[in-house]
Design a protein around this motif. Structure first.
Motif, mmCIF file in Angstrom:
data_model
loop_
_atom_site.group_PDB
_atom_site.id
_atom_site.type_symbol
_atom_site.label_atom_id
_atom_site.label_comp_id
_atom_site.label_asym_id
_atom_site.label_seq_id
_atom_site.Cartn_x
_atom_site.Cartn_y
_atom_site.Cartn_z
ATOM 1 N N LEU A 1 -7.408 1.520 -0.264
ATOM 2 C CA LEU A 1 -7.054 1.088 -1.606
ATOM 3 C C LEU A 1 -7.947 -0.046 -2.104
ATOM 4 O O LEU A 1 -7.816 -0.491 -3.243
ATOM 5 C CB LEU A 1 -5.592 0.631 -1.646
ATOM 6 N N LEU A 9 -10.171 7.011 -5.604
ATOM 7 C CA LEU A 9 -9.778 7.077 -4.192
ATOM 8 C C LEU A 9 -10.407 8.260 -3.463
ATOM 9 O O LEU A 9 -10.716 8.177 -2.276
ATOM 10 C CB LEU A 9 -8.248 7.165 -4.082
ATOM 11 N N VAL A 20 1.559 3.379 -3.282
ATOM 12 C CA VAL A 20 0.627 4.408 -3.744
ATOM 13 C C VAL A 20 0.532 5.552 -2.747
ATOM 14 O O VAL A 20 0.771 6.715 -3.089
ATOM 15 C CB VAL A 20 -0.784 3.815 -3.979
ATOM 16 N N LEU A 21 0.194 5.249 -1.497
ATOM 17 C CA LEU A 21 -0.225 6.324 -0.594
ATOM 18 C C LEU A 21 0.947 7.143 -0.054
ATOM 19 O O LEU A 21 0.789 8.329 0.228
ATOM 20 C CB LEU A 21 -1.089 5.755 0.527
ATOM 21 N N ARG A 71 -3.510 -0.607 -8.927
ATOM 22 C CA ARG A 71 -2.571 -0.041 -7.942
ATOM 23 C C ARG A 71 -1.177 0.067 -8.523
ATOM 24 O O ARG A 71 -0.474 1.048 -8.313
ATOM 25 C CB ARG A 71 -2.505 -0.933 -6.707
ATOM 26 N N PRO A 83 0.802 -1.231 0.000
ATOM 27 C CA PRO A 83 0.000 0.000 0.000
ATOM 28 C C PRO A 83 0.832 1.278 0.000
ATOM 29 O O PRO A 83 0.403 2.308 -0.519
ATOM 30 C CB PRO A 83 -0.823 -0.121 1.289
ATOM 31 N N GLU A 101 -4.551 1.632 5.261
ATOM 32 C CA GLU A 101 -4.296 1.970 3.858
ATOM 33 C C GLU A 101 -4.863 0.912 2.924
ATOM 34 O O GLU A 101 -5.362 1.229 1.848
ATOM 35 C CB GLU A 101 -2.790 2.151 3.634
ATOM 36 N N ARG A 102 -4.799 -0.330 3.347
ATOM 37 C CA ARG A 102 -5.367 -1.395 2.516
ATOM 38 C C ARG A 102 -6.868 -1.179 2.337
ATOM 39 O O ARG A 102 -7.422 -1.410 1.251
ATOM 40 C CB ARG A 102 -5.099 -2.765 3.136
#
Lengths: 165, 165
Positions: B138, A156, A26-27, B146, A23, B134-135
């Motif tokens: 997403l 998102l 991306v974040l 992703r 994750p 976060e998972r």
DNA sequence: TTCAAGTGTCTTGACATCAAGATATTGCGA
DNA sequence: TCGCAATATCTTGATGTCAAGACACTTGAA
């Protein structure tokens, strides 16, 4: 090309091979890119003697169209700050004669914030400058890639923007 | 689904049809999503009695691997804050016994910041919690999406991270 | 009509951040 | 060797932000 998040992810895989850190790909990039953008905006706006937070409020009102007024509550949802912060911002912009407070004729609890002529000019001038800077940053990507990126990001942001969070 | 940036872009096209506001489709979403993520992180970390800025510093040191130490300058490039801010953060974390300052044996101007055992535990505990959150965010995207998103974002962050900005 | 819950804005106090400059040390070039 | 620019960190002062709660007004149900 490699970036700081590639290094960050590699370090976690070495130190914590038991965790799935995908994750972060991306974040963490979203958070770091936002910080870089903040810095770049701050520098760009300094030429107009404008702070980023001033830009956010003035352009929200400008976008609303004539008569360029919104309630503090509407400004909150657009700028993602708390009510105390917004009160403070409106106070300071009022002192600089960029906005003015008016009573809401339809709700006596309420207030309307209206752009002054001077505030409208500032908003218009600074928007063009911001767009130039953003175009330079996005030069890395093709037209097609930008569309793709915007679409993925929308997936998102939409839950945050629609389900009141 | 529509998001706030769709509304923002539509408003600009109505009010300023002379401008090309397409860059906002990407970069306004990045900034807004980062603010949403900040809020969500703040709430999640509160369970561990940890502030987001504490997490950033502690995990940077944790990632470095034994003996879990970095110079303040290295911490700056990882966390994107100014030197004054970092000094202040190290002071506060030292008072809470999560890190300690050591003289750099190879450069007498320098200092090394080292994680304490307690600090290391905090870092490990809170990382797992962050990844879970976060998972969930997403979950909107497929595995393939992703990867695509991470790749596009990397193209934007790499210039900032490599050319010193 | 009346009252309780809901809504919209502002106030307060603590605190984190930044920009700019001070201080100490290093290391290159003359 | 000497001096000066570069480097690394810290200090200072101003300011913006947040969380929590206060206050005033509105709304709906009894």
């Amino acid at each position: 090309m490699e970036d700081e998040v590639d290094r960050l992810v590699a370090a976690w895989r070495r130190e914590r091979p038991d965790l799935d850190v995908e994750p972060l790909e991306v974040l963490s990039r979203v958070s770091r890119l936002a910080r870089h953008l903040d810095r770049a905006r701050r520098i760009a706006f300094a030429e107009h003697h404008l702070e980023p937070w001033e830009f956010d409020v003035l352009t929200s009102l400008r976008r609303a169209g004539p008569p360029y007024q919104l309630s503090p509550g509407q400004l909150l949802t657009q700028t993602l700050v708390t009510s105390g912060t917004m009160t403070n911002r409106i106070d300071r912009l009022t002192k600089k004669n960029l906005v003015e407070r008016l009573p809401d004729p339809s709700d006596r609890r309420g207030v309307l914030v209206r752009l002054t002529a001077e505030g409208r000019d500032k908003a218009d001038q600074s928007l063009a400058g911001l767009l130039d800077q953003e175009r330079a940053i996005l030069g890395e990507l093709s037209r097609h890639q930008r569309g793709e990126l915007a679409g993925l990001l929308r997936q998102l942001t939409a839950p945050f923007d629609n389900i009141p969070g």
